[in-house]
Design an enzyme around this catalytic site. Structure first.
Site, PDB file in Angstrom:
ATOM      1  CE  LYS A   1       2.247 117.452  64.717  1.00 23.36           C
ATOM      2  NZ  LYS A   1       1.380 116.445  65.401  1.00 23.36           N
TER       3      LYS A   1
ATOM      4  CB  CYS B   1       4.653 113.191  62.337  1.00 24.44           C
ATOM      5  SG  CYS B   1       4.259 112.128  60.947  1.00 24.44           S
TER       6      CYS B   1
ATOM      7  CB  VAL C   1       4.760 116.029  56.677  1.00 29.11           C
ATOM      8  CG1 VAL C   1       4.656 117.423  56.099  1.00 29.11           C
ATOM      9  CG2 VAL C   1       4.101 115.984  58.059  1.00 29.11           C
TER      10      VAL C   1
ATOM     11  CD1 TRP D   1      -0.068 110.794  70.592  1.00 27.38           C
ATOM     12  CD2 TRP D   1      -1.848 109.599  69.997  1.00 27.38           C
ATOM     13  NE1 TRP D   1       0.350 109.907  69.616  1.00 27.38           N
ATOM     14  CE2 TRP D   1      -0.723 109.160  69.235  1.00 27.38           C
ATOM     15  CE3 TRP D   1      -3.073 108.986  69.792  1.00 27.38           C
ATOM     16  CZ2 TRP D   1      -0.820 108.149  68.299  1.00 27.38           C
ATOM     17  CZ3 TRP D   1      -3.175 107.955  68.847  1.00 27.38           C
ATOM     18  CH2 TRP D   1      -2.056 107.560  68.113  1.00 27.38           C
TER      19      TRP D   1
END
Length: 216
Positions: free
Chosen positions: A11, A23, A63, A210
């Site tokens: 990512k 990630c 990924v 987030w």
């Protein structure tokens, strides 16, 4: 030792996609490759606008993905790390007996608490219980999950605890309790490792990622 670096698709941080993204599963693989001294080159991808080539090598569009041959690709961090352990036995990190599941429930408990809007729904208590179990283990067996040296479990756990620490401070004004000294020490020790510093991504990319989860 492999002469040609592996290509690992991970990512990228939006919007420019010029730096490593947040990630934890990609971070796990990169940490593993750094600790095992396996040569690699990252290929950053925009997960908000998945290119056709990503869907061709992994129809799920997820990924990390490791290129293992001319037209051979391996998705999933579990499979990639197991592959590396098998391919490089002399550099393998190993998984000591009895520690494979240590800390495995911390991340889902963190996600549940993060998304919770009800202080009385038990998600905070569940997270505290999982962190306490991890702390108890580290007190007995630490400073790392398997003892004095790192193992495969640390590679999976450390990125998740790193994000937990950042995200709950930012969005809930919540921190790992001071009495859980072994967990706090563990997070600090992992962040200081050269492998962690070499695969670090900006805190802001973590917050952005987030924030999107809150809005979804």
């Amino acid at each position: 030792m492999r002469a040609t670096p592996y290509e690992i698709v991970v990512k990228g941080a939006p919007p420019e996609i010029q730096k490593l993204g947040d990630c934890p599963f990609c971070h796990r693989v990169l940490l593993t490759m750094e600790e095992m001294e396996v040569p690699y080159e990252t290929k950053l991808v925009d997960l908000g606008n998945k290119p056709d080539w990503l869907l061709e090598i992994n129809p799920l569009g997820k990924v990390p993905v490791l290129r293992t041959g001319e037209k051979e690709y391996m998705p999933d961090s579990d499979d990639i790390c197991a592959f590396l352990e098998k391919e490089y036995p002399d550099q393998a990190l190993g998984t000591p007996d009895g520690v494979k599941e240590v800390g495995s429930k911390v991340f889902p408990s963190f996600v549940a608490f993060f998304k919770s809007k009800d202080p009385s729904d038990g998600t905070e208590q569940e997270l505290l219980e999982q962190l306490q179990a991890l702390n108890d283990h580290l007190v007995k067996a630490g400073p790392f999950v398997g003892g004095q040296t790192i193992c495969t479990v640390d590679m999976a756990l450390a990125p998740k605890l790193h994000q937990l620490d950042l995200v709950l401070k930012k969005f809930k004004d919540w921190e790992v309790p001071e009495e859980m000294k072994a967990v706090k020490k563990y997070i600090a020790l992992m962040r200081e490792r050269p492998s962690f510093k070499a695969t670090h991504y900006d805190d802001e990319s973590v917050y952005m990622g987030w924030q999107k989860k809150l809005e979804s």
